[in-house]
Every structure is written in structure tokens, then in C-alpha cells.
Write a protein that holds these residues in place. Structure first.
Motif, PDB file in Angstrom:
ATOM      1  N   GLN A 170       0.820  -1.205   0.000  1.00 13.04           N
ATOM      2  CA  GLN A 170       0.000   0.000   0.000  1.00 13.04           C
ATOM      3  C   GLN A 170       0.855   1.256   0.000  1.00 13.04           C
ATOM      4  OE1 GLN A 170      -2.625  -0.453   3.401  1.00 13.04           O
ATOM      5  NE2 GLN A 170      -4.174  -1.466   2.123  1.00 13.04           N
ATOM      6  N   THR A 220       0.898   2.346  -4.934  1.00  9.15           N
ATOM      7  CA  THR A 220       0.427   1.048  -4.461  1.00  9.15           C
ATOM      8  C   THR A 220       0.706   0.012  -5.538  1.00  9.15           C
ATOM      9  OG1 THR A 220      -1.295   1.952  -3.026  1.00  9.15           O
ATOM     10  CG2 THR A 220      -1.668  -0.264  -3.893  1.00  9.15           C
ATOM     11  N   GLU A 229      -7.891  -1.981  -3.158  1.00  2.00           N
ATOM     12  CA  GLU A 229      -6.914  -0.891  -3.229  1.00  2.00           C
ATOM     13  C   GLU A 229      -7.445   0.277  -4.055  1.00  2.00           C
ATOM     14  OE1 GLU A 229      -4.252  -0.586  -1.309  1.00  2.00           O
ATOM     15  OE2 GLU A 229      -5.177  -2.398  -0.489  1.00  2.00           O
TER      16      GLU A 229
END
Length: 270
Positions: free
Chosen positions: A8, A58, A130
Motif C-alpha cells: 500500500q 500502491t 486498493e
């Protein structure tokens, strides 16, 4: 075997890496013939090529090989390119149209369903999560799907592939500025060739997630492997000179896209 690795970041840019994995479960490995076990059609070392190119990005990376199941295919197995040669959700052939399974060991419907559950679904669950997270941080998310392929593959396309193959499904998957930025940086690079929405228009990932009206922009970059590998053959090592030059160019592309995204953060309809 963990099917997906996620790192992340706080950037609006997400790097998708569906085809760099080399992991194959033992039962699937035993069903492959010699051609299948060569694993030749991976996006060799693309995760290493992009590593650190955009700090804060990410990354979502499939660890399984695309011969197990292709994370960039529609789970319904609908063709991305009707009427053209391509490979399927659970490929039976390689990019040379050569069978990859021992006779009688091809996956049946139940096995394909199992692989979707164990590999394809977890990858896309992670990627979707995400995209949602990044969108909540910035009001938009920019998915950049990272790919590579041999520059000459007669079964899939005629002639030699350009170095940079940008895919946005004819502009449907992102704001026009996203496509323009990527194209202009590539076209300005000396010694490289570029095309937009040519043989590669963006795979299922790009087409599925790219919803610019909702603030999710998606673009695929298919790199010809001659642009960064020492040879488009085993062991598929990165060429240190070619790859370092390319990394600088990729940094220009991604930094420019990131700046565009930051400038438009919160504006879903840009």
C-alpha cells in the motif's frame, strides 16, 4: 502459496502486475508438458523494472503464473479480441500456439472454477480493495496496468511490436488527458516506438475497472521485451543498460500521471 502481494502507498497511482508471477501449484505443474513447464509467457521481471520507479505507488501483484489462470482475462472467458488469436482464461496453449498440457490433463470446467476461486478472485478482490482505498484518499484512483511481451509473436500479431503499447479501449477507460500524457512522454523518447490502442487495447483489468465518470482511470502499458531484456529468451534477464534507461522514462510517465491525478483529486468527472 499466497496468490497476491499488495504494497500500500499514498499515491493516487496503483500499479497492477497480473503476469509477473511464476508460482504453479504442484498438481498443476504435474499436468504441464515440457512447453508448459518452461513458463515462457510470463511478463519477465516487470515487477523489478517498475520497483521504486514511483515512490508511494500502491502495487498489487499476482504471484501465480498466467498458465495457472490469467488474472487479466474476463472470468466468464469472453474473448477480449473477438476474431483474433489470443489465449483463454486458463490457457491450453502458449503464445506460439503450442499445447502446454500433457495429453488428457487439460483443466475441466470444475478445475477452472476452482482456479478462479483460489487465484483469479483473490487477485481482483485485492485490486478492487486498493482502488476503493486510494479513491477514498484522493477522490480518484489511477490504475496503471504493467505488462510485457516478446516483440515478435506471429501467432498473436504481424511484424514487430512497438516498444510502448498503450491501451485504453479506444479512450473509454480513462480521461483523455491520461492517455495523452502517456502517449506524449513515450513519443518524445528518442529511440523508442509507440502506438495507442493498436494490437493491445487494454485487457480485462483495464476495461473492467476503468470508469472515468466515477473517478477511476485505467490504462495499460504493454512493453516489448526487447526494450528492457538482455534477450527475449531464457533466462529473460533484465539488461542493466536498457532497463535503467527505460526506468527513467517510466518514472517520467508515472510522475506525470501522478501529478495529473493530484491536480484533479476530488473531481470525479474530470
Amino acid at each position: 502459496m499466497t496468490p497476491v502481494e499488495t504494497v500500500q502507498g499514498d499515491s493516487p497511482v496503483i500499479l497492477g502486475l497480473p503476469h509477473t508471477g511464476l508460482d504453479v501449484p504442484k498438481d498443476v505443474w504435474e499436468s504441464f508438458n515440457e512447453t508448459g513447464r518452461a513458463l515462457a509467457d510470463a511478463d519477465w521481471n516487470i515487477h523489478k523494472l517498475y520497483d521504486g520507479v514511483l515512490p508511494g505507488a500502491t502495487t498489487v501483484r499476482a504471484t501465480f503464473h498466467r498458465y495457472v489462470i490469467d488474472a487479466n482475462r474476463d472470468p466468464s472467458d469472453k474473448s477480449l479480441y473477438p476474431g483474433q488469436n489470443t489465449t483463454t482464461l486458463c490457457p491450453l496453449i502458449d503464445f506460439n500456439d503450442t499445447p502446454i498440457y500433457r495429453e488428457g490433463r487439460e483443466p475441466d470446467e470444475a478445475e477452472i472454477k476452482r482456479r478462479k476461486r483460489l487465484f483469479h478472485a483473490p487477485y481482483h478482490t485485492a485490486l478492487a480493495a486498493e482502488i476503493k482505498r486510494v479513491h477514498s484518499l484522493h477522490g480518484l484512483a489511477l490504475l496503471y496496468d504493467c505488462h510485457s511481451i516478446r516483440s515478435v509473436v506471429p501467432f498473436l500479431f504481424e511484424g514487430t511490436l512497438p516498444d510502448f503499447n498503450i491501451g485504453t479501449d479506444g479512450g473509454a477507460t480513462c480521461n483523455a488527458e491520461v492517455e495523452r500524457i502517456a502517449r506524449e512522454v513515450c513519443e518524445a523518447a528518442s529511440g523508442y516506438s509507440t502506438t495507442v490502442n493498436g494490437r493491445f487495447r487494454g485487457g480485462w483489468t483495464t476495461r473492467h475497472y476503468g470508469r472515468p465518470d466515477d473517478g477511476v482511470h485505467a490504462i495499460q502499458m504493454e512493453l516489448a521485451q526487447k526494450s528492457h531484456l538482455a534477450a527475449e529468451a531464457p533466462p529473460f534477464d533484465l539488461d542493466p543498460v536498457k532497463s535503467e534507461r527505460l526506468r527513467m522514462l517510466l518514472a517520467d510517465i508515472l510522475t506525470s500521471l501522478e501529478q495529473w491525478a493530484l491536480n484533479h483529486a476530488g473531481a470525479n468527472n474530470e
